[in-house]
Design a protein around this motif. Sequence first.
Motif, short mmCIF file in Angstrom:
data_model
loop_
_atom_site.label_atom_id
_atom_site.label_comp_id
_atom_site.label_asym_id
_atom_site.label_seq_id
_atom_site.Cartn_x
_atom_site.Cartn_y
_atom_site.Cartn_z
N UNK A 1 68.67 -7.01 21.91
CA UNK A 1 68.44 -7.99 20.86
C UNK A 1 67.34 -8.94 21.31
N UNK A 2 66.34 -9.12 20.47
CA UNK A 2 65.20 -9.96 20.80
C UNK A 2 65.26 -11.28 20.03
N UNK A 3 64.51 -12.27 20.53
CA UNK A 3 64.35 -13.54 19.83
C UNK A 3 62.86 -13.74 19.61
N UNK A 4 62.31 -13.19 18.53
CA UNK A 4 60.88 -13.35 18.27
C UNK A 4 60.51 -14.83 18.11
N UNK B 1 72.59 -5.68 39.95
CA UNK B 1 74.03 -5.44 40.09
C UNK B 1 74.84 -6.22 39.06
N UNK B 2 74.16 -6.88 38.13
CA UNK B 2 74.88 -7.66 37.14
C UNK B 2 75.58 -6.75 36.14
N UNK B 3 76.77 -7.14 35.68
CA UNK B 3 77.47 -6.32 34.69
C UNK B 3 76.72 -6.29 33.38
N UNK B 4 76.83 -5.19 32.66
CA UNK B 4 76.17 -5.07 31.37
C UNK B 4 76.99 -5.78 30.29
N UNK C 1 68.94 -3.60 26.78
CA UNK C 1 69.77 -2.50 27.28
C UNK C 1 70.98 -3.03 28.05
N UNK C 2 71.59 -4.06 27.49
CA UNK C 2 72.82 -4.61 28.06
C UNK C 2 72.62 -5.68 29.11
N UNK D 1 76.50 -5.79 22.75
CA UNK D 1 75.86 -6.66 21.78
C UNK D 1 76.80 -7.75 21.31
N UNK D 2 78.08 -7.41 21.08
CA UNK D 2 79.05 -8.41 20.62
C UNK D 2 79.29 -9.46 21.69
N UNK D 3 79.35 -9.06 22.94
CA UNK D 3 79.52 -10.04 24.02
C UNK D 3 78.31 -10.96 24.09
N UNK D 4 77.14 -10.41 23.90
CA UNK D 4 75.92 -11.22 23.93
C UNK D 4 75.92 -12.25 22.81
N UNK D 5 76.40 -11.88 21.63
CA UNK D 5 76.39 -12.82 20.50
C UNK D 5 77.20 -14.08 20.79
#
Length: 242
Positions: free
Chosen positions: A90-93, A16-19, A40-41, A22-26
């Motif tokens: 977005x991944x962090x290898x 139930x978490x909001x998505x 996927x958000x 990509x810009x918000x994640x950064x």
Amino acid sequence: MSQSVVPVVESNQIDTSPALTFEEYRFYQTDSDLQYELYKGKLIPMPTATVLHIKICEYLVYQLQRYLAEHNLDLVAKTGLGVRTEEDTSRIPDVVVCTQSLLEQAAARAGSGILDFEEKPLLVIEVVSQNRRADYVIKRAEYELANVPEYVIVDPTPNKELVRVLAFPEGEDIYTQTDFLPGQQMVSVVFPNLTLSVNEILSPPLVEGLIKAEQARFQELEQRAERLAVRLRELGVDPDRI
């Protein structure tokens, strides 16, 4: 931005978490020491690394940095650098190899250090930890669709140890797979002159020890050169003119 986002822990639970975009994640920040990938958000917490995991990553970065320096390549090998693979993923290898210019572009932007769609790394490496399916199936598909030239999976799981190299054959857009087992030498496709012992990758020596050994060899060569110079002078030869 609100910090109330609840990370996804179990895929079989109702999320139930909001998505996040990509810009918000950064620009996402938490009070936790955990790192999060974006899938996927949704925020996916990354497990705390084992000591073996840390040693493998450090060893690979060390060997890659030596290789890049020896071949005078304008490339860098880094940990902690993100790679965007889909619109809101977005991944962090564990290890990323990219050009110096791409790293500088990422550094010049505000927010987390992430290579965007058009900023392709040459090589990404994932060391298998808890979620084997993510590394073998999900991330493989993402890196393939993102046209990452080479994806290497290092699996130190007991009785399943291997190094898997996935890369595009010339003119193809589908990964081919080559498995290297203990006792063999791993060969990179992007860097064909780079060969590493699978045994050492899976059970690496401490990088600090490798650096000390390298310094000792360098000092020994310097001492030999100095002894030779002394002997030449004794023979009436100026070593600086040779």
